[in-house]
Design a protein around this motif. Structure first.
Motif, PDB file in Angstrom:
ATOM      1  N   THR A   1       0.821  -1.215   0.000  1.00 14.60           N
ATOM      2  CA  THR A   1       0.000   0.000   0.000  1.00 14.60           C
ATOM      3  C   THR A   1       0.858   1.269   0.000  1.00 14.60           C
ATOM      4  N   TYR A   2       2.118   1.122  -0.416  1.00  9.31           N
ATOM      5  CA  TYR A   2       3.080   2.235  -0.343  1.00  9.31           C
ATOM      6  C   TYR A   2       2.548   3.523  -0.974  1.00  9.31           C
ATOM      7  N   THR A   3       1.955   3.388  -2.168  1.00  4.48           N
ATOM      8  CA  THR A   3       1.598   4.614  -2.902  1.00  4.48           C
ATOM      9  C   THR A   3       0.350   5.316  -2.347  1.00  4.48           C
ATOM     10  N   VAL A   4      -0.304   4.710  -1.360  1.00  3.66           N
ATOM     11  CA  VAL A   4      -1.466   5.395  -0.769  1.00  3.66           C
ATOM     12  C   VAL A   4      -1.028   6.714  -0.124  1.00  3.66           C
ATOM     13  N   THR A   5       0.131   6.698   0.534  1.00  2.00           N
ATOM     14  CA  THR A   5       0.572   7.911   1.243  1.00  2.00           C
ATOM     15  C   THR A   5       1.955   8.405   0.821  1.00  2.00           C
ATOM     16  N   ARG A   6       2.672   7.628   0.007  1.00  2.00           N
ATOM     17  CA  ARG A   6       4.047   8.006  -0.331  1.00  2.00           C
ATOM     18  C   ARG A   6       4.134   8.520  -1.761  1.00  2.00           C
ATOM     19  N   ARG A   7       4.570   9.733  -1.898  1.00  2.00           N
ATOM     20  CA  ARG A   7       4.688  10.363  -3.213  1.00  2.00           C
ATOM     21  C   ARG A   7       5.714  11.483  -3.125  1.00  2.00           C
TER      22      ARG A   7
ATOM     23  N   CYS B   1       3.842  18.502   4.284  1.00  2.00           N
ATOM     24  CA  CYS B   1       4.658  17.602   3.454  1.00  2.00           C
ATOM     25  C   CYS B   1       3.780  16.560   2.726  1.00  2.00           C
ATOM     26  N   ALA B   2       3.950  16.466   1.418  1.00  2.00           N
ATOM     27  CA  ALA B   2       3.099  15.577   0.619  1.00  2.00           C
ATOM     28  C   ALA B   2       3.514  14.110   0.700  1.00  2.00           C
ATOM     29  N   ASP B   3       4.762  13.859   1.032  1.00  2.00           N
ATOM     30  CA  ASP B   3       5.261  12.475   1.110  1.00  2.00           C
ATOM     31  C   ASP B   3       5.133  12.003   2.558  1.00  2.00           C
ATOM     32  N   GLY B   4       4.351  10.948   2.769  1.00  2.00           N
ATOM     33  CA  GLY B   4       4.036  10.525   4.127  1.00  2.00           C
ATOM     34  C   GLY B   4       5.103   9.698   4.817  1.00  2.00           C
ATOM     35  N   PHE B   5       6.335  10.188   4.851  1.00  2.00           N
ATOM     36  CA  PHE B   5       7.377   9.454   5.596  1.00  2.00           C
ATOM     37  C   PHE B   5       7.224   9.720   7.096  1.00  2.00           C
ATOM     38  N   PHE B   6       8.059   9.060   7.889  1.00  2.00           N
ATOM     39  CA  PHE B   6       7.869   9.013   9.341  1.00  2.00           C
ATOM     40  C   PHE B   6       7.646  10.385   9.985  1.00  2.00           C
ATOM     41  N   GLU B   7       8.469  11.368   9.614  1.00  2.00           N
ATOM     42  CA  GLU B   7       8.409  12.673  10.288  1.00  2.00           C
ATOM     43  C   GLU B   7       7.421  13.633   9.627  1.00  2.00           C
TER      44      GLU B   7
ATOM     45  N   VAL C   1      -1.838   5.741   7.047  1.00  2.00           N
ATOM     46  CA  VAL C   1      -0.614   6.525   7.203  1.00  2.00           C
ATOM     47  C   VAL C   1       0.476   5.638   7.791  1.00  2.00           C
ATOM     48  N   ARG C   2       0.146   4.901   8.840  1.00  2.00           N
ATOM     49  CA  ARG C   2       1.180   4.075   9.499  1.00  2.00           C
ATOM     50  C   ARG C   2       1.658   2.952   8.586  1.00  2.00           C
ATOM     51  N   ARG C   3       0.783   2.423   7.744  1.00  2.00           N
ATOM     52  CA  ARG C   3       1.200   1.319   6.851  1.00  2.00           C
ATOM     53  C   ARG C   3       2.231   1.781   5.812  1.00  2.00           C
ATOM     54  N   GLY C   4       2.300   3.060   5.543  1.00  2.00           N
ATOM     55  CA  GLY C   4       3.286   3.584   4.586  1.00  2.00           C
ATOM     56  C   GLY C   4       4.627   3.929   5.227  1.00  2.00           C
ATOM     57  N   ILE C   5       4.774   3.592   6.518  1.00  2.00           N
ATOM     58  CA  ILE C   5       5.988   3.968   7.261  1.00  2.00           C
ATOM     59  C   ILE C   5       6.541   2.702   7.917  1.00  2.00           C
TER      60      ILE C   5
END
Ligand SMILES: C[S@@+](CC[C@H](N)C(=O)[O-])C[C@H]1O[C@@H](n2cnc3c(N)ncnc32)[C@H](O)[C@@H]1O
Length: 248
Positions: free
Chosen positions: A13-19, A175-181, A195-199
């Motif tokens: 599910t990476y692309t749900v929140t990571r871009r 921030c548009a890329d949903g990394f940890f911070e 959100v948590r599944r993308g981190i």
């Protein structure tokens, strides 16, 4: 588990929140200078691959490779520690948010240095002062992250391995890329499963620590304790949370 095995497990599910976050991308692309040929190591689904340059990607996880958009750069199945390219075959090599997953980050950085004339890496300072105590999420809710960095090289050691200089990267509040911070000013986001599944941090600390952290954060948000403790953040446009570009 290797970094690639992690992503074969958690990457669906990476692309749900990571871009791509455009402001961070602009800083990274500026650091690539006039490089025409660019190797993107630990490329994932291809966020941060610059357009208008000749890009080759390296990504060991089949699940991540399968999610690369049609028409994106050619992607080779390999790891950073053993890049299947001749010496100095690229103008630049880049790596974004990946070296903390590598079995041997120093070996991977030296490989990037070997195959490219310029190296640009986005990573974080995992020392206590640089990262863990600076970010309320790790400091107040998820101290278990300390165990994830035991035995890993420090930022200084990473930089020294390739003679890199360090450039701070500020994280915009939206921030548009949903990394940890990324959600430092939007704490409710961490209550969201998507959100948590993308981190990867959340998977790595395990379900007990995750559930406890989420429960405490939810309580502190509803009691007003989070807002009281983090009053200084609400007017900030961008935060310095120890994220860095290594540029060599
Ligand atoms: C957080 S993702 C980042 C992906 C991409 N760079 C981005 O910014 O969206 C981390 C990536 O590193 C990859 N990875 C893990 N171990 C690796 C290794 N030893 N060499 C290269 N890539 C690795 C994972 O498979 C995953 O795709």
């Amino acid at each position: 588990m290797s970094g690639a095995q992690w992503y074969d497990t958690i990457g669906a599910t990476y692309t749900v929140t990571r871009r791509t976050e455009p402001r961070i991308a602009a800083q990274l692309w500026a650091a690539l200078g006039d490089a025409r040929t660019v190797l993107n190591v630990g490329a994932g689904t291809g966020s941060y691959e610059p357009s208008g340059r000749d890009v080759t990607a390296v990504e060991p996880s089949a699940l991540m490779r399968a999610q690369r958009p049609a028409g994106s750069a050619q992607c080779v199945a390999a790891t950073a520690e053993s890049l299947p390219f001749e010496d100095q075959s690229f103008d630049a090599a880049m790596a974004f948010s990946t070296i903390h997953h590598w079995q041997d980050p120093i070996a991977g950085l030296r490989e990037m240095r070997r195959v490219a004339r310029r190296v640009v890496v986005f990573t974080h300072d995992s020392s206590d002062t640089g990262w863990r105590r600076r970010f309320w999420l790790t400091r107040d809710y998820l101290p278990e992250v300390a165990e994830l960095v035991v035995g890993r090289p420090s930022l200084t050691e990473l930089a020294r391995a390739i003679g890199a200089r360090l450039e701070p990267v500020l994280i915009p509040w939206d921030c548009a890329d949903g990394f940890f911070e990324a959600y430092w000013r939007r704490p409710e986001a961490y209550l969201d499963d998507h959100v948590r599944r993308g981190i990867s941090v959340w998977a790595r600390v395990g379900p007990d620590a995750e559930q406890r952290a989420v429960r405490r954060l939810r309580d502190d948000l509803s009691s007003g304790r989070w807002a009281e403790r983090n009053r200084d953040l609400v007017d900030l446009e961008a935060a310095e949370l120890g994220l860095r570009l290594l540029i060599a």
